[in-house]
Write a protein that holds these residues in place. Structure first.
Motif, mmCIF file in Angstrom:
data_model
loop_
_atom_site.group_PDB
_atom_site.id
_atom_site.type_symbol
_atom_site.label_atom_id
_atom_site.label_comp_id
_atom_site.label_asym_id
_atom_site.label_seq_id
_atom_site.Cartn_x
_atom_site.Cartn_y
_atom_site.Cartn_z
ATOM 1 N N MET A 75 -11.193 -0.147 3.279
ATOM 2 C CA MET A 75 -11.229 1.315 3.358
ATOM 3 C C MET A 75 -12.224 1.892 2.369
ATOM 4 O O MET A 75 -12.286 1.459 1.217
ATOM 5 C CB MET A 75 -9.845 1.876 3.024
ATOM 6 C CG MET A 75 -8.772 1.455 3.997
ATOM 7 S SD MET A 75 -7.126 2.026 3.452
ATOM 8 C CE MET A 75 -6.242 0.474 3.516
ATOM 9 N N ASN A 76 -12.965 2.857 2.863
ATOM 10 C CA ASN A 76 -13.848 3.658 2.020
ATOM 11 C C ASN A 76 -14.960 2.863 1.352
ATOM 12 O O ASN A 76 -15.380 3.184 0.243
ATOM 13 C CB ASN A 76 -13.019 4.408 0.955
ATOM 14 C CG ASN A 76 -12.040 5.372 1.576
ATOM 15 O OD1 ASN A 76 -12.431 6.317 2.248
ATOM 16 N ND2 ASN A 76 -10.755 5.126 1.383
ATOM 17 N N ALA A 81 -8.310 -5.259 6.585
ATOM 18 C CA ALA A 81 -8.755 -3.868 6.657
ATOM 19 C C ALA A 81 -9.417 -3.511 5.340
ATOM 20 O O ALA A 81 -8.898 -3.858 4.278
ATOM 21 C CB ALA A 81 -7.561 -2.945 6.912
ATOM 22 N N GLY A 102 -11.002 6.272 5.664
ATOM 23 C CA GLY A 102 -9.613 6.705 5.503
ATOM 24 C C GLY A 102 -8.763 6.549 6.744
ATOM 25 O O GLY A 102 -7.581 6.891 6.723
ATOM 26 N N LEU A 160 0.843 -1.207 0.000
ATOM 27 C CA LEU A 160 0.000 0.000 0.000
ATOM 28 C C LEU A 160 0.874 1.251 0.000
ATOM 29 O O LEU A 160 0.590 2.232 -0.705
ATOM 30 C CB LEU A 160 -0.923 0.017 1.228
ATOM 31 C CG LEU A 160 -2.013 -1.061 1.283
ATOM 32 C CD1 LEU A 160 -2.885 -0.863 2.527
ATOM 33 C CD2 LEU A 160 -2.877 -1.035 0.039
ATOM 34 N N ILE A 193 -1.016 4.535 -1.181
ATOM 35 C CA ILE A 193 -2.412 4.384 -0.753
ATOM 36 C C ILE A 193 -2.457 4.457 0.773
ATOM 37 O O ILE A 193 -1.811 3.662 1.458
ATOM 38 C CB ILE A 193 -2.982 3.023 -1.205
ATOM 39 C CG1 ILE A 193 -3.150 3.002 -2.720
ATOM 40 C CG2 ILE A 193 -4.313 2.725 -0.510
ATOM 41 C CD1 ILE A 193 -3.487 1.631 -3.284
ATOM 42 N N ASN A 194 -3.203 5.424 1.277
ATOM 43 C CA ASN A 194 -3.395 5.483 2.732
ATOM 44 C C ASN A 194 -4.874 5.609 3.104
ATOM 45 O O ASN A 194 -5.215 5.749 4.276
ATOM 46 C CB ASN A 194 -2.586 6.644 3.336
ATOM 47 C CG ASN A 194 -2.997 7.980 2.765
ATOM 48 O OD1 ASN A 194 -4.042 8.097 2.112
ATOM 49 N ND2 ASN A 194 -2.180 8.999 2.976
ATOM 50 N N GLY A 195 -5.724 5.578 2.094
ATOM 51 C CA GLY A 195 -7.166 5.653 2.345
ATOM 52 C C GLY A 195 -7.697 7.065 2.432
ATOM 53 O O GLY A 195 -8.907 7.281 2.379
ATOM 54 N N LYS A 196 -6.807 8.039 2.550
ATOM 55 C CA LYS A 196 -7.255 9.417 2.787
ATOM 56 C C LYS A 196 -7.842 10.081 1.532
ATOM 57 O O LYS A 196 -8.475 11.123 1.616
ATOM 58 C CB LYS A 196 -6.080 10.270 3.296
ATOM 59 C CG LYS A 196 -5.484 9.784 4.620
ATOM 60 C CD LYS A 196 -6.405 10.047 5.780
ATOM 61 C CE LYS A 196 -5.719 9.868 7.128
ATOM 62 N NZ LYS A 196 -5.324 8.478 7.418
ATOM 63 N N GLY A 233 -9.944 8.543 -0.462
ATOM 64 C CA GLY A 233 -11.193 7.867 -0.797
ATOM 65 C C GLY A 233 -11.019 6.596 -1.601
ATOM 66 O O GLY A 233 -12.003 6.027 -2.102
ATOM 67 N N GLU A 234 -9.788 6.096 -1.729
ATOM 68 C CA GLU A 234 -9.559 4.872 -2.487
ATOM 69 C C GLU A 234 -10.287 3.704 -1.824
ATOM 70 O O GLU A 234 -10.179 3.513 -0.623
ATOM 71 C CB GLU A 234 -8.064 4.512 -2.532
ATOM 72 C CG GLU A 234 -7.110 5.663 -2.790
ATOM 73 C CD GLU A 234 -6.559 6.269 -1.484
ATOM 74 O OE1 GLU A 234 -7.379 6.530 -0.560
ATOM 75 O OE2 GLU A 234 -5.346 6.474 -1.411
ATOM 76 N N VAL A 235 -10.992 2.913 -2.620
ATOM 77 C CA VAL A 235 -11.636 1.716 -2.080
ATOM 78 C C VAL A 235 -10.622 0.577 -2.169
ATOM 79 O O VAL A 235 -10.253 0.125 -3.249
ATOM 80 C CB VAL A 235 -12.923 1.373 -2.852
ATOM 81 C CG1 VAL A 235 -13.563 0.114 -2.268
ATOM 82 C CG2 VAL A 235 -13.894 2.537 -2.791
ATOM 83 N N VAL A 236 -10.161 0.166 -1.002
ATOM 84 C CA VAL A 236 -9.038 -0.774 -0.927
ATOM 85 C C VAL A 236 -9.297 -1.769 0.193
ATOM 86 O O VAL A 236 -9.908 -1.424 1.202
ATOM 87 C CB VAL A 236 -7.725 0.007 -0.614
ATOM 88 C CG1 VAL A 236 -6.566 -0.945 -0.369
ATOM 89 C CG2 VAL A 236 -7.391 0.965 -1.743
ATOM 90 N N SER A 237 -8.864 -3.001 -0.016
ATOM 91 C CA SER A 237 -8.851 -3.934 1.112
ATOM 92 C C SER A 237 -7.516 -4.648 1.158
ATOM 93 O O SER A 237 -6.859 -4.835 0.133
ATOM 94 C CB SER A 237 -10.009 -4.929 1.025
ATOM 95 O OG SER A 237 -9.932 -5.675 -0.152
ATOM 96 N N LEU A 272 -5.861 2.548 8.449
ATOM 97 C CA LEU A 272 -4.424 2.367 8.674
ATOM 98 C C LEU A 272 -3.983 3.070 9.955
ATOM 99 O O LEU A 272 -3.048 2.614 10.626
ATOM 100 C CB LEU A 272 -3.609 2.861 7.471
ATOM 101 C CG LEU A 272 -3.863 2.117 6.144
ATOM 102 C CD1 LEU A 272 -2.875 2.584 5.078
ATOM 103 C CD2 LEU A 272 -3.768 0.614 6.320
#
Lengths: 178, 178
Positions: free
Chosen positions: B70-71, B68, B47, A53, A58-61, A63-67, B50
């Motif tokens: 995210m979003n 985890a 977000g 990540l 990618i840190n989620g901030k 708005g990325e949709v990630v798992s 992490l």
């Protein structure tokens, strides 16, 4: 813990049944996950999902949709991590960076619920411009416009040699730069 | 992206059907996830998954089985993050730290596939010893053995006031310390 991880195919199969990303199957009371478009990075070395990540910024901030799952069992490698990123495909430099820390990873591209590409990462024999030599006296760390270059001597455990000064670096040295 | 996230209950329901953590349902070709013992932290502000892992000192390197997301969409809050940790329950100080950055989070404890506890985090009015005052002149940053103390003035957006010097701090200031 009785944990059984699916292999890459199982993970990808999830993308083929419906459009819900996260839903409850009322009959089986199961938590279900799917992907429409994006990338699934499978067979990441256990414990390196967060590094992947980080490599991909990618840190989620944003708005990325990630798992990300870490240390699940793997039929092939005992344990592994998996990262799934919606609506993003990786560029070659990103794939090379991942190959440095997770040489067994496979990159699966999903488009409209179908796997359109499935490739194992492959580190080139020569790595240019991705990482810096950690020898402060190396010419690439001077002000001159020199592109860093390393020869890959060993894949696992990673051992790369600076083309200019001969400095040997390993995975920990590389991780510090990501 | 047509993503529909389950609510906390749906996520937890996953724990009730079988012992497989990750498996492929051959009929539906779905990727399924369950938890036997552990903690599901739901409704994390989008977000911040992490940051929660960081608070809990989880990086995957010690073999922790963690996931985890995210979003993902949330019925209750539009978007949210979820963190699932196998074989771990949180202590009160960890819960307070999570409350600082994710005041709507719910902590679900799962034991033997059953939810034994489900609570929304609740930040105490006074926070002691968890974070430092970022005023270098504050007495708590001198060598004296003084425990930091903040009054929570506003939960969202977070606004806390140092008991000793009156310095106001927000979520970004807190995140820098985690």
């Amino acid at each position: 813990m009785p944990i059984v991880a699916s292999d890459a195919d199982s993970y990808i199969e999830a993308s083929r049944s419906s459009r819900s990303e996260w839903r409850l199957s009322s009959k089986d009371q199961l938590y279900v996950k799917k992907i429409r478009n994006g990338t699934v990075i499978d067979h990441i070395e256990p414990g390196h999902a967060l590094d992947v990540l980080h490599i991909l910024d990618i840190n989620g901030k944003r708005g990325e949709v990630v798992s990300a799952v870490m240390n699940v069992e793997s039929k092939r490698y005992v344990r592994k991590d998996i990262v799934k990123i919606d609506d993003r495909e990786l560029n070659p430099q990103e794939v090379d960076k991942i190959a440095l820390i997770a040489p067994k990873a496979t990159i699966n591209i999903v488009r409209e619920y179908e796997v359109t590409s499935k490739k194992r990462v492959q580190l080139p024999q020569t790595i240019k411009g991705i990482i810096r030599c950690n020898n402060p006296s190396c010419v690439v760390n001077a002000c001159e416009p020199v592109t860093s270059e390393f020869k890959v001597e060993v894949l696992e455990p990673l051992r790369i040699r600076c083309h200019y000064c001969g400095r040997i670096m390993g995975k920990d040295d590389v991780l510090k730069q990501f």
